[in-house]
Design an enzyme around this catalytic site. Sequence first.
Site, short mmCIF file in Angstrom:
data_model
loop_
_atom_site.label_atom_id
_atom_site.label_comp_id
_atom_site.label_asym_id
_atom_site.label_seq_id
_atom_site.Cartn_x
_atom_site.Cartn_y
_atom_site.Cartn_z
N MET A 1 -2.09 3.50 2.08
CA MET A 1 -3.45 4.01 2.11
C MET A 1 -4.05 4.18 0.72
O MET A 1 -4.71 5.19 0.44
CB MET A 1 -3.48 5.34 2.88
CG MET A 1 -3.10 5.14 4.34
SD MET A 1 -4.02 3.77 5.08
CE MET A 1 -3.92 4.17 6.79
N ARG A 2 -3.83 3.20 -0.15
CA ARG A 2 -4.43 3.22 -1.48
C ARG A 2 -4.97 1.84 -1.82
O ARG A 2 -4.38 0.83 -1.42
CB ARG A 2 -3.40 3.60 -2.54
CG ARG A 2 -3.11 5.06 -2.54
CD ARG A 2 -1.98 5.41 -3.47
NE ARG A 2 -1.60 6.77 -3.17
CZ ARG A 2 -2.15 7.84 -3.74
NH1 ARG A 2 -3.05 7.70 -4.69
NH2 ARG A 2 -1.79 9.05 -3.39
N HIS B 1 -4.58 -4.29 9.37
CA HIS B 1 -5.58 -3.24 9.61
C HIS B 1 -5.89 -3.17 11.10
O HIS B 1 -6.05 -4.21 11.75
CB HIS B 1 -6.85 -3.55 8.81
CG HIS B 1 -7.86 -2.45 8.94
ND1 HIS B 1 -7.73 -1.24 8.29
CD2 HIS B 1 -9.00 -2.37 9.68
CE1 HIS B 1 -8.75 -0.47 8.63
NE2 HIS B 1 -9.53 -1.13 9.47
N GLY C 1 5.85 3.94 9.40
CA GLY C 1 6.60 2.70 9.15
C GLY C 1 6.92 1.87 10.37
O GLY C 1 7.85 1.07 10.35
N SER C 2 6.10 1.98 11.45
CA SER C 2 6.43 1.16 12.62
C SER C 2 6.20 -0.32 12.36
O SER C 2 6.91 -1.16 12.91
CB SER C 2 5.63 1.64 13.84
OG SER C 2 4.27 1.34 13.70
N ASN C 3 5.23 -0.66 11.52
CA ASN C 3 5.05 -2.09 11.19
C ASN C 3 6.21 -2.60 10.34
O ASN C 3 6.65 -3.74 10.51
CB ASN C 3 3.72 -2.31 10.48
CG ASN C 3 2.58 -2.40 11.47
OD1 ASN C 3 2.45 -3.39 12.19
ND2 ASN C 3 1.79 -1.34 11.54
N ASN D 1 -2.30 -7.51 4.11
CA ASN D 1 -2.47 -6.17 4.69
C ASN D 1 -2.69 -6.31 6.19
O ASN D 1 -3.21 -7.32 6.66
CB ASN D 1 -3.70 -5.49 4.07
CG ASN D 1 -3.96 -4.11 4.62
OD1 ASN D 1 -3.03 -3.31 4.80
ND2 ASN D 1 -5.22 -3.79 4.90
#
Length: 205
Positions: free
Chosen positions: A99-100, A118, A19-21, A116
Amino acid sequence: MCNVNQKRLKLGVLGSGKGSNFVAIAEAARSGEIPVDIVLVMSDSPDAGILDRAKSYGIASRYLFPGNSKTRLEAKEEQNYITALKEAGAEWIALAGFMRILKKDFLDAFPEKVINIHPSLLPMFPGLCAWKQAINYGVKVTGVTVHYVDSGIDSGPIIAQRAVPVKKDDTPETLHQRIQIEEHKLYPAVLKELALGEKGKYTLT
Ligand code: GAR
């Protein structure tokens, strides 16, 4: 600082990891740097650090069973995610290490409002551990991408990218750390633009 009369972006955050973002977004929101209210944090993993981190910010957080597939939300479970996010008032959804794969029903529930982050310069190295893929391939530059989500894996229209050089002595861990430094700047910056602007009028590149 934000204009108090400005419409604030109501954000749901989905994550599977530490959860750093999420923290970068939450800090920027708390300091008034971005006009964003995080209304709910959800995870497909009951032990994900992102849930504890949300609690520490006093932000509602929930684990919801994702179904038995390892790679996507199953149909019934996807509806549960949509319902929870709608009930919380989420208008935009930020995937932060979720991750889904999301399918059409989810994307239709929040049209053109699911983004998202990435850890590569997409379309290079979609999927898992993009920083390891970059090292294994031997590229000299990789980076970060924020993009709209479609029903593919790390695909969809690109909003913004930042380059990160790969150093000769990088390990996967050191490279991911430097990529994350850029992620933590880029995700809040993109959200700020989305909150302020209309599609197609971004100044970020
Ligand atoms: C981030 O590096 C993010 O870009 C990546 O997962 C990490 C989550 O870190 N996402 C993907 O690889 C998506 N395909 P965080 O939990 O510390 O935010």
